[in-house]
Design an enzyme around this catalytic site. Structure first.
Site, PDB file in Angstrom:
ATOM      1  CE1 TYR A  37      -4.129  -1.687   0.031  1.00 10.24           C
ATOM      2  CE2 TYR A  37      -2.954  -3.212   1.469  1.00 10.24           C
ATOM      3  CZ  TYR A  37      -4.042  -2.919   0.656  1.00 10.24           C
ATOM      4  OH  TYR A  37      -5.024  -3.847   0.467  1.00 10.24           O
ATOM      5  CE1 TYR A  81     -13.864   0.200  -2.152  1.00  7.15           C
ATOM      6  CE2 TYR A  81     -11.754   1.137  -1.466  1.00  7.15           C
ATOM      7  CZ  TYR A  81     -12.480   0.193  -2.191  1.00  7.15           C
ATOM      8  OH  TYR A  81     -11.822  -0.755  -2.914  1.00  7.15           O
ATOM      9  CG  HIS A 122     -13.285  -2.948  -5.513  1.00  7.15           C
ATOM     10  ND1 HIS A 122     -13.273  -1.631  -5.107  1.00  7.15           N
ATOM     11  CD2 HIS A 122     -13.779  -2.945  -6.788  1.00  7.15           C
ATOM     12  CE1 HIS A 122     -13.730  -0.849  -6.075  1.00  7.15           C
ATOM     13  NE2 HIS A 122     -14.054  -1.628  -7.115  1.00  7.15           N
ATOM     14  CG  ASN A 127     -10.815 -13.925  -1.318  1.00 11.75           C
ATOM     15  OD1 ASN A 127     -11.219 -14.947  -0.753  1.00 11.75           O
ATOM     16  ND2 ASN A 127     -10.133 -12.978  -0.705  1.00 11.75           N
ATOM     17  CE1 TYR A 134     -16.233  -7.583   4.020  1.00 11.29           C
ATOM     18  CE2 TYR A 134     -15.148  -8.906   2.326  1.00 11.29           C
ATOM     19  CZ  TYR A 134     -15.071  -8.010   3.382  1.00 11.29           C
ATOM     20  OH  TYR A 134     -13.864  -7.548   3.805  1.00 11.29           O
TER      21      TYR A 134
END
Lengths: 168, 866
Positions: A37, A81, A122, A127, A134
């Site tokens: 990141y 998000y 996302h 996956n 979720y």
């Protein structure tokens, strides 16, 4: 360390991010995700307005996961998000992920000024496990972005969302 | 006063001016005081008392040199005035010159025998200087002058106590207590005084009197410290012998605080059981008591832990299993350190190893630790495990520590790596990984690991200090300073300067040692001398308590403080710094070129130069700010204490090039022989300095003292040979009784019929399997002027498998070979580099520099820690 709850074999608790424990977040990200990141992300998650949505997750006082979100406002509509969420492999299936997600969802519901319309994220198309996770927690697939990831394969990602305040 | 000397007498106008001057000084109106003094001096420039007062005022205003000169002049002009001597004493006391100050006070008292202020100050000085006979006299006089003050009674009692006369203490206290009327409730000071009285009776052996005094005052609520009452009671009862009441007194304390081991010790003693020396005949009884208490106090760890000391065999196994499981499940990081003291008993550590390895296997197979009957599920382990993943993590951490403590560092490293793969976010794992690597001889990688731990939690000062310490061990002194700087005061000239102010002995020793390893001996000496300075401050710090503790009547604590101060110089940090510094001074004495080498090696790197510049700037800024503050502040009084002058020798160049290194070394070592008799390193250091100073009696006595501790000590062996050689080479032998004592002692250490060569080879034969001894014997050959080849041949014997060469010794050997410019030094270095797998300390300088560069991770630059 704030809210605490009991899992099957231990205690789950959360801590807000600070410049001092960011090293732990970096360490977790480096083993949890295949992506490195940017520094921009690390400064974003320290912003005071996302404090309720960015947490280190502890299991029996050991840091084992993170959950980090960003607030986005487009055309007067505010949404959350979900940037990253992950728990170290040995600590999965202990309810830690659901607990973390619930913490953020509750905070999102409680958030006013501005109210949050939805939370979205996302998931890489490879996956399935994450997608099911979720969905179990009330998220719905709304879109498929075929070319979301640029450096990793497969490049496709599902977009999942959960409505928080429909009117907002 | 009979007659005032003519030159002191002032006309009435000046006389009243002088009185004003005194008042101005008392109220610290310094400028007005100075003006008044000048007014008097205009007419009577030779008036001693006025000169002294002016000098005193100037000193307070920060003009010490000028002030001191005036005071001295004033004293000379009026030698029989108590004022001038008092002033001179005040100045000397401010300079911490207690001996001279007391002399001045004594002079002052000759001319004003009953001056309370002077008497009180003199008493404090006598206490500081431990002149207890004089102290008793002074306190007597003070009490006679002012018997209605409590602190004068206490002062006399304490004076007797320090002088070792407890019977008189008791008499004074009793007399004082008879004068008391209407003590208010909850008077803490009276409470402390009565506790002190009880202690005095206890120390006198008058136990039943002590007990009844305690009970009466506890009941009447004069003594208000409940815990002190309970503890004192239990202690006195125990001295009277084991009774039911004794037992109950300890049980009450255990109820009060179930985690104090001493209370359990007391309880068992009341049953006739010595917890430190359990025998087979009382083991069962002791264990039963501890088991019962464990049941009664389910939250207390101490009875459970003590039961592990007492139990053996199957019972130990059962108890230690529960204890370890409890700790691992709770995630107690210090669990291993807690049980490590059991390891002196081989069956116990073997039991622990077997148990915890078993825990590990059970968890890896997904079984339950509480119920061994649940079969291990051989399907996907983690999801079906019955234990929390953290329990497994702490199990691995425990095992890594266990194996490392058994010198099985490779196994430890494997375990800690597994643990880090499992959970990479626990700082303890990384700090311990660093420790294992350090033990394997790789300080550079060790510091990388510990620094990684630090980055996980930038708020943790423990991790910060550890990381800096490991950097110092790896020779990365500037990195260490940067890390320490994250926690030190931002406005300090440098992190090191702040830590010096904070009296951090850890920092001072570690940085001193780091410089020493780098050969920068001047900087090492500097740090060791700062350690000494810190202890001098500790010694000075007690001064204020001589008055304060009497006023507050905190006497038991005060007496403990005095005892601690009496042993101050035996503190391990001071001992270590004094020995290290003396070794450097001896080295410089033996070979003055050493100091040249060190100074030229001290050419600073770029980074250091930068840091130094920065530090200099910061220091300047502080000075300026101080000046500014001083000029604007309304408080013109700077006090009498000397402000530390600017350090003229920040890098220790002057220390290293001191013309008398041995005298400096001796000054550092001199407090030790009286205080630290059981440390052989001290005696050897004392010998090394004494023999070079030509103090042969002192030298040979140091050797005798060392011999009493460990006759076969490797360093001592070498000193025997050294002393005989040195002593027999004297141009003219010592004569008289001293000569006789020295020769006799020498031959008792090293029999005169034995040649040095024979003695050396006999020593080697006695210790063929001890690398230290082999190294010592080889150095013996060198000392006895054998050819270098012979020395080298013997020294390489340390590499034999049976010599069990330890890394630390190997480093010393290498340094020795390099020191005698041995052609085989390189060969030895390479052999060690291969022998000590994973070590980095035997790399050549270029390789090491490369490793160190890799060891300074770049990511730090990105890290923001605020």
């Amino acid at each position: 360390m704030s809210p605490t709850s009991k899992s099957r074999t231990g205690r789950i608790s959360f801590a807000s991010l600070t410049p001092n424990n960011l090293g732990t977040v970096r360490k977790l990200n480096s083993v949890l995700f295949p992506i490195k990141y940017s520094e921009k992300l690390y400064s974003e998650i320290l912003l005071p307005e996302v404090e309720d949505f960015c947490k280190l997750v502890y299991f029996n006082d050991v840091p084992v996961g993170t959950i980090c979100c960003r607030l986005e406002t487009k055309e007067g509509v505010t949404q959350l998000y979900l940037l990253t969420m992950g728990v170290l492999a040995p600590y999965r299936s202990l309810g830690i992920g659901s607990e973390s997600l619930r913490l953020v969802l509750d905070a999102a519901v409680a958030h006013t000024k501005p109210a949050i319309s939805r939370i979205y994220l996302h998931v890489q198309v490879s996956n399935d496990g994450a997608k099911r996770f979720y969905e179990r927690n009330g998220f719905k697939e709304v879109e498929l972005d075929e070319a979301y990831y640029k450096k990793i394969k497969p490049s496709g990602a599902w977009v999942l969302e959960k409505i928080v305040h429909p009117s907002a | 006063m009979a007659s005032t000397p003519s030159k002191r007498a002032l006309p009435s106008k000046e006389s009243s001016l002088f009185k004003e001057l005194l008042t101005f000084y008392e109220t610290r109106q310094l400028k007005k005081g100075q003006k008044t003094a000048d007014q008097i001096l205009k007419k009577f420039p030779e008036h001693g008392e006025t000169l002294c007062m002016k000098g005193l005022i100037l000193t307070h205003m920060g003009k010490r040199d000028e002030g001191r000169e005036l005071v001295k002049k004033g004293v000379r002009l009026d030698l029989t005035s108590h004022i001038v001597w008092h002033v001179f004493g005040l100045i000397q006391k401010g300079e911490k010159n207690y001996e001279e100050a007391l002399k001045s006070y004594t002079q002052a008292l000759r001319f004003d025998k009953e001056n309370m202020n002077i008497l009180r100050d003199a008493a404090h000085l006598q206490t500081q200087l431990r002149l207890y006979d004089g102290l008793v006299e002074t306190r007597h006089l003070l009490l006679k002058l002012r018997p209605n003050l409590r602190q004068n009674w206490i002062g006399l009692a304490i004076a007797y106590h320090l002088n070792g006369n407890l019977t008189e203490v008791k008499r004074v206290l009793e007399q004082y207590e008879r004068t008391l009327k209407n003590v208010p409730d909850y008077d803490v000071e009276q409470s402390e005084l009565m506790l002190y009285h009880v202690r005095v009776l206890e120390d006198l052996g008058e136990l039943s009197e002590a007990l009844s005094l305690l009970d009466v005052n506890a009941k009447s609520r004069v003594i208000v410290d409940r815990v002190a009452i309970m503890e004192t009671r239990a202690r006195i009862l125990s001295k009277q012998g084991p009774t039911e009441e004794t037992e109950q007194s300890w049980r009450a304390l255990i109820q009060h605080n179930p985690d104090c081991p001493d209370y359990y010790k007391g309880l068992l003693a009341s049953k006739g059981i010595d917890l430190d020396n359990i025998t087979d005949s009382n083991r069962a009884e002791a264990l039963q008591i501890l088991r019962d208490l464990s049941t009664q106090l389910p939250r207390a760890d101490t009875p459970r832990r003590l039961a592990l000391d007492v139990s053996i065999g199957d019972e130990f196994q059962e108890l230690v299993r529960d204890y370890l499981l409890r700790g691992l499940k709770k995630g107690i990081p210090s669990l291993f350190v807690d049980v490590k003291t059991l390891y002196k008993d081989t069956p116990k550590w073997m039991t622990i190893e077997e148990l915890v390895e078993g825990f590990r296997e059970t968890q890896e197979n997904g079984g339950s630790l509480d119920d061994p009957s649940i079969p291990s599920a051989h399907s996907s382990p983690p999801s079906t495990s019955h234990e929390a993943p953290t329990t497994y993590l702490w199990t691995l951490y425990f095992l890594a520590q266990h194996h490392s403590s058994r010198d099985n560092h490779f196994r430890a490293l494997t375990l800690i790596t597994t643990a880090l793969t499992h959970t990479p976010t626990l700082p303890e794992l990384l700090t311990f990984k660093g420790r294992i690597l350090k033990r394997l001889g790789d300080p550079v990688e060790a510091s990388v690991a510990v620094n990684e731990a630090r980055l996980l939690d930038g708020q943790d000062r423990f991790l910060n200090t550890k990381a800096a310490k490991y950097k110092l061990r790896a020779g990365l002194i500037e990195d260490a300073s940067d890390i320490l700087g994250l926690f030190t005061k931002k406005d300090a000239p440098s992190p090191g300067a702040d830590l010096e102010d904070m009296q951090s002995l850890l920092y001072l020793m570690e940085e001193g040692n780091a410089y020493r390893r780098k050969g920068r001996l001047h900087q090492a000496l500097k740090k060791y001398h700062v350690v000494r300075k810190v202890f001098e401050e500790f010694e000075d710090d007690q001064y204020d308590f001589h008055g304060y503790s009497l006023r507050k009547s905190t006497l038991n604590i005060y007496l403990n403080l005095i005892a601690w101060e009496d042993n101050l110089w035996s503190h391990p940090a001071y001992v270590a710094s004094a020995i290290a510094a003396s070794q450097i001074y001896v080295k410089v004495h033996d070979d003055p070129s050493v100091s040249k080498d060190a100074l030229s090696s001290g050419t600073s790197t770029e980074a250091e130069k930068k840091a130094k510049k920065k530090a200099k700037k910061a220091a300047q800024k502080i000075q300026e700010e101080l000046k500014k503050a001083a000029s604007t502040s309304t408080n013109e009084d700077k006090g009498l204490e000397v402000t530390p002058p600017k350090d003229e020798d920040p890098d220790g160049f002057k220390l290293l090039t001191d013309p008398e290194p041995l005298e400096r070394a001796w000054k550092l070592l001199s407090p030790l022989p009286a205080l630290v008799r059981n440390n052989i390193d001290v005696w050897i250091a004392v010998y090394d300095v004494a023999v070079r100073r030509g103090k042969y009696l002192q030298a040979v006595r140091a050797l005798s003292n060392a011999k009493a501790l460990d006759p076969e000590h490797a360093e001592l062996h070498l000193r025997y040979l050294h002393f005989r050689k040195t002593y027999s080479a004297l141009p003219s032998p010592l004569s008289g009784p001293v000569g006789a004592i020295v020769s006799n002692t020498l031959s008792s250490l090293l029999p005169s019929e034995l040649s040095s060569d024979l003695y050396n080879s006999q020593y080697l034969q006695r210790h063929p399997a001890d690398a230290r001894a082999v190294f010592s014997a080889a150095r013996g050959l060198h000392l006895l002027d054998h050819p270098k080849e012979e020395v080298e041949d013997m020294i390489f014997g340390v590499l034999n498998r049976e010599a069990h060469l330890q890394l630390k010794v190997a480093l010393e050997v290498l340094a020795f070979l390099q020191g005698i410019r041995s052609a085989r030094a390189e060969e030895f270095r390479l052999a060690c580099d291969q022998k000590f797998l994973l070590s980095s300390v035997f790399k050549n300088p270029a390789e090491l520099a490369l490793l160190q560069r890799e060891g300074s991770p770049k990511e730090e630059q990105q890290e923001v820690i605020g």
